[in-house]
Design a protein around this motif. Structure first.
Motif, PDB file in Angstrom:
ATOM      1  N   PHE A 399       0.844  -1.186   0.000  1.00  0.00           N
ATOM      2  CA  PHE A 399       0.000   0.000   0.000  1.00  0.00           C
ATOM      3  C   PHE A 399       0.884   1.243   0.000  1.00  0.00           C
ATOM      4  CE2 PHE A 399      -2.329  -3.166   2.674  1.00  0.00           C
ATOM      5  CZ  PHE A 399      -3.396  -3.404   1.811  1.00  0.00           C
ATOM      6  N   GLU A 400       0.379   2.337  -0.598  1.00  0.00           N
ATOM      7  CA  GLU A 400       1.066   3.617  -0.408  1.00  0.00           C
ATOM      8  C   GLU A 400       0.760   4.101   1.008  1.00  0.00           C
ATOM      9  OE1 GLU A 400      -0.465   6.778  -0.218  1.00  0.00           O
ATOM     10  OE2 GLU A 400      -2.476   5.949  -0.277  1.00  0.00           O
ATOM     11  N   PHE A 401       1.453   5.155   1.452  1.00  0.00           N
ATOM     12  CA  PHE A 401       1.531   5.483   2.868  1.00  0.00           C
ATOM     13  C   PHE A 401       0.175   5.724   3.517  1.00  0.00           C
ATOM     14  CE2 PHE A 401       2.489   8.231   6.525  1.00  0.00           C
ATOM     15  CZ  PHE A 401       3.412   7.433   7.164  1.00  0.00           C
ATOM     16  N   SER A 402      -0.632   6.619   2.955  1.00  0.00           N
ATOM     17  CA  SER A 402      -1.902   6.938   3.606  1.00  0.00           C
ATOM     18  C   SER A 402      -2.855   5.753   3.609  1.00  0.00           C
ATOM     19  CB  SER A 402      -2.560   8.143   2.935  1.00  0.00           C
ATOM     20  OG  SER A 402      -2.800   7.889   1.569  1.00  0.00           O
ATOM     21  N   THR A 403      -2.810   4.952   2.534  1.00  0.00           N
ATOM     22  CA  THR A 403      -3.642   3.748   2.484  1.00  0.00           C
ATOM     23  C   THR A 403      -3.162   2.722   3.497  1.00  0.00           C
ATOM     24  OG1 THR A 403      -4.051   4.142   0.129  1.00  0.00           O
ATOM     25  CG2 THR A 403      -4.572   1.947   0.987  1.00  0.00           C
ATOM     26  N   TYR A 404      -1.853   2.619   3.661  1.00  0.00           N
ATOM     27  CA  TYR A 404      -1.287   1.712   4.671  1.00  0.00           C
ATOM     28  C   TYR A 404      -1.855   2.023   6.054  1.00  0.00           C
ATOM     29  CZ  TYR A 404       2.100   0.089   8.137  1.00  0.00           C
ATOM     30  OH  TYR A 404       2.684  -0.477   9.244  1.00  0.00           O
TER      31      TYR A 404
END
Length: 528
Positions: A399-404
C-alpha cells in the motif's frame, strides 16, 4: 557511534565528507545573505502536514515550543523560559512576544492551551504525555501554566517541533479536526510559509518575512519532491535535481559510492530523539497468532544477523527488547533475541497443533509493511522467505503510505506488520502507545494495533511515567521489557541508523537534535 556496523562505519570515517555525531561539531558559520532555493526529497507524502494525529508534519512551517540541542537539553523557541515546581507537577511557560501566525493573527497562550488539550485526545504519543494533565491556565497572553496530577519528568523532551504541534486555535476550534483544510495547507509560526502543493509530486515553502528570529531563515524557497522509489531518489541526488534527503533516502548499499564522489556527505545527527526500532508486530486477534508457541516459533525462524546484513547493509545493531540500546537509561542489555533455530521453530509449531498439510503449509498470513522506508519492504521479503522455510505462507500486501495507515489501523487487514514504531526520546513517548491497553483505539495511527493487553504492563508503564527516582524508573522499565519479551506481542528486530544524504554545497542543514533529520531548515544556506 551506535547503530552502525563498526567495519562499515570505519570505511565511512575515512571519507572526508562524512559528518559524524562522534566528531567535534564546528561552530556555526556567520549568517550570510539570504537567497537561493533548497531542493529536498522525501520518501512519501504524509496524510497531513500538521502533526495532529501522529501522521507527520512540516516543522519548518509548524514552529515549536522548545528546541532540543545535541546534548538533549531543551532550549528556548516559542517558549523563552519555563519554571517547574519542586514536585515536578506544575510547569509555567513564558512565551515569546510579538510572534504571529502565518495569517497575521497573534500567537498566544490560548493557542498552546488548546494544543495541549486537543493533542491529548487525538495524538498517539501525546495521549500519554498529557494523560495526567488536569488543568491548563492562561493568566495572560504570554503565560501558560500546565498542572499535572503526577510528576511529568518527560514533558520538555516532548515539546519540540517534531513532538508537539502548536495549533492555531482560531483555525481549529469548532471544526472537524480530521477534515480541517489547514491539515493540508498549514498555517504555523515557523520560518517558512506553505505556498503550493501538487499532490503526488511536490510542495513548496517560502521564506516567512515576519519570522520572530529576523536573522532566519537563510534561503528564500524550499521545494520538496515526493519520490517513493529509493533508486530514483539516488538518481535525483546524483544528477543534481535534489540537494538533500533525510530519513535514509538512498539504498544503504549506495552510501559508499556517494561518498567516493566527494560531492556528497552523510549526516547521522538529527535523529537523536528517534529511538529507531524495527519490529514485526502480531495481530493478536488472529487465532493462529494467539498461540504463544506460534509467536515463539516465528521469532526462532528469523536470523537477525542476516537481516542486518541483507536488509540494513550493516547500518543496524540487534535490539531484542522493546526499548532500544540508545535509550541507555532504560534498556535491558541482559535480554537476547530468541536464537535463530528453524528446527526449534518447527517443533513449536507442531506442539501448538499446526502440523504441515499435504502441501507443506501450516497457515497463511497477510503481511503489511510501512512504506516510509524501503528497508521495510526488503524485510518483508526476507520474513516471507524465513517463515516459508518452517511452513508458514506469507502474502505481502503493498500500500502507499496513507492507504497503509487506513488498512492497518482502521481495517486491520494485517496478520503480521513490519514497522518502525520508534521509541522516541523517552519510553512514555514511543513505548506506551504500543503496549498500553488504553491505546487500543481503532483508527488511531501508531497505537496498540496488536491489541496486546496485560494489566501488569499497564500498571508498570503508568507508574514508571510519573516516577521521579531514576533508579526506580529504570527498574520498572526493565521489568516491563522482560514481560513483553516473554509475551511476544512483537518481535523486536534491530535498532537502525537513519542517514541524511546531502550535496556538500548545503551548509548547516542539521543544527539541532530531534529534527528526525534536517527538516526545520532555519539555518540552512547554500554555498556557491
Amino acid at each position: 557511534m551506535t547503530g552502525i556496523d563498526r567495519r562499515t562505519f570505519g570505511k565511512l570515517l575515512a571519507a572526508s565528507t562524512f559528518v559524524s555525531a562522534d566528531l567535534a561539531v564546528p561552530a556555526f558559520a556567520q549568517t550570510k545573505a539570504k537567497g537561493g532555493t533548497l531542493r529536498v526529497v522525501v520518501t512519501a507524502e504524509q496524510p497531513s502536514f500538521v502533526d495532529l494525529f501522529g501522521n507527520g508534519a512540516i516543522p519548518a512551517v509548524q514552529g515549536e515550543l522548545v528546541s532540543i540541542d545535541f546534548d538533549m537539553n531543551p532550549q528556548p523557541s516559542l517558549a523563552e523560559r519555563w519554571d517547574i515546581t519542586e514536585d515536578g507537577t506544575v510547569y509555567t511557560f513564558h512565551l515569546r512576544k510579538g510572534v504571529k501566525w502565518h495569517d497575521g493573527r497573534p500567537f498566544t497562550s490560548e493557542d498552546v492551551a488548546y494544543s495541549f488539550e486537543t493533542l491529548r485526545e487525538t495524538h498517539p504519543r501525546r495521549r500519554n504525555t498529557f494523560a495526567n494533565l488536569v488543568a491548563v491556565e492562561t493568566p495572560d497572553a504570554h503565560t501558560l501554566v500546565a498542572r499535572f496530577s503526577a510528576p511529568a519528568p518527560y514533558l520538555l523532551g516532548a515539546l519540540s517541533g517534531v513532538g508537539t504541534a502548536i495549533l492555531p486555535k482560531h483555525i481549529y476550534k469548532g471544526t472537524d479536526l480530521k477534515t480541517n483544510p489547514n491539515n493540508r495547507r498549514p498555517i504555523g509560526t515557523g520560518p517558512f510559509l506553505f505556498k503550493e502543493w501538487e499532490q503526488g509530486s511536490h510542495y513548496v515553502l517560502e521564506r516567512n518575512p515576519d519570522y520572530w528570529d529576523t536573522a532566519k531563515p537563510r534561503v528564500e524557497r524550499i521545494i520538496v519532491r515526493v519520490i517513493p522509489d529509493s533508486a530514483a531518489r539516488a538518481a535525483a541526488l546524483e544528477t543534481g535535481e535534489i540537494d538533500i534527503g533525510h530519513g535514509s533516502p538512498i539504498p544503504y548499499g549506495d552510501v559508499e559510492r556517494f561518498l567516493a564522489s566527494k560531492r556528497f556527505g552523510v549526516e547521522t545527527r538529527g535523529y537523536e530523539l528517534g529511538g529507531n526500532l524495527h519490529q514485526l508486530f502480531f495481530n493478536l486477534d488472529n487465532s493462529f497468532l494467539k498461540e504463544l508457541k506460534v509467536r515463539q516459533a516465528i521469532a526462532h525462524a528469523l536470523d537477525i544477523d542476516r537481516l542486518i546484513k541483507v536488509v540494513w547493509n550493516g547500518y543496524a545493531i540487534p535490539s531484542p527488547t522493546a526499548i532500544v540500546p540508545d535509550l541507555r537509561n532504560f534498556h535491558d542489555s541482559t535480554l537476547k533475541h530468541y536464537a535463530y533455530d528453524p528446527a526449534r521453530a518447527t517443533k513449536l509449531l507442531d506442539e501448538a497443533g499446526f502440523p504441515r498439510a499435504a502441501n507443506g503449509k501450516r497457515a497463511t498470513l497477510n503481511l503489511t509493511w510501512n512504506p516510509g522506508m524501503a528497508q521495510q519492504r526488503q524485510a518483508a521479503e526476507y520474513i516471507r522467505y524465513a517463515l516459508g522455510e518452517v511452513g508458514i505462507e506469507v502474502k505481502i500486501l503493498n500500500f502507499e503510505f496513507s492507504t497503509y495507515i487506513q488498512k492497518v489501523y482502521t481495517e486491520r487487514v494485517f496478520d503480521i506488520d513490519v514497522q518502525n514504531l520508534n521509541n522516541g526520546y523517552d519510553p512514555t513517548d514511543g513505548i506506551d502507545r504500543a503496549y498500553l491497553s488504553s491505546n487500543i483505539k481503532k483508527g488511531l495511527p501508531w497505537s496498540n494495533h496488536t491489541h496486546y493487553s496485560n494489566p501488569e504492563v499497564d500498571a508498570l508503564l503508568t507508574s514508571a511515567a510519573a516516577e521521579r527516582d531514576p533508579a526506580e524508573r529504570r527498574r520498572k522499565y526493565v521489568e516491563f521489557q522482560r514481560i513483553v519479551h516473554r509475551d511476544l506481542p512483537a518481535v523486536n528486530l534491530v535498532q537502525f541508523q537513519r542517514l541524511t544524504i546531502f550535496n556538500t554545497r548545503v551548509k548547516e542543514h542539521t543544527p539541532y537534535a530531534a529534527r528526525l533529520g534536517s527538516d526545520y531548515f532555519d539555518r540552512v544556506h547554500l554555498e556557491d
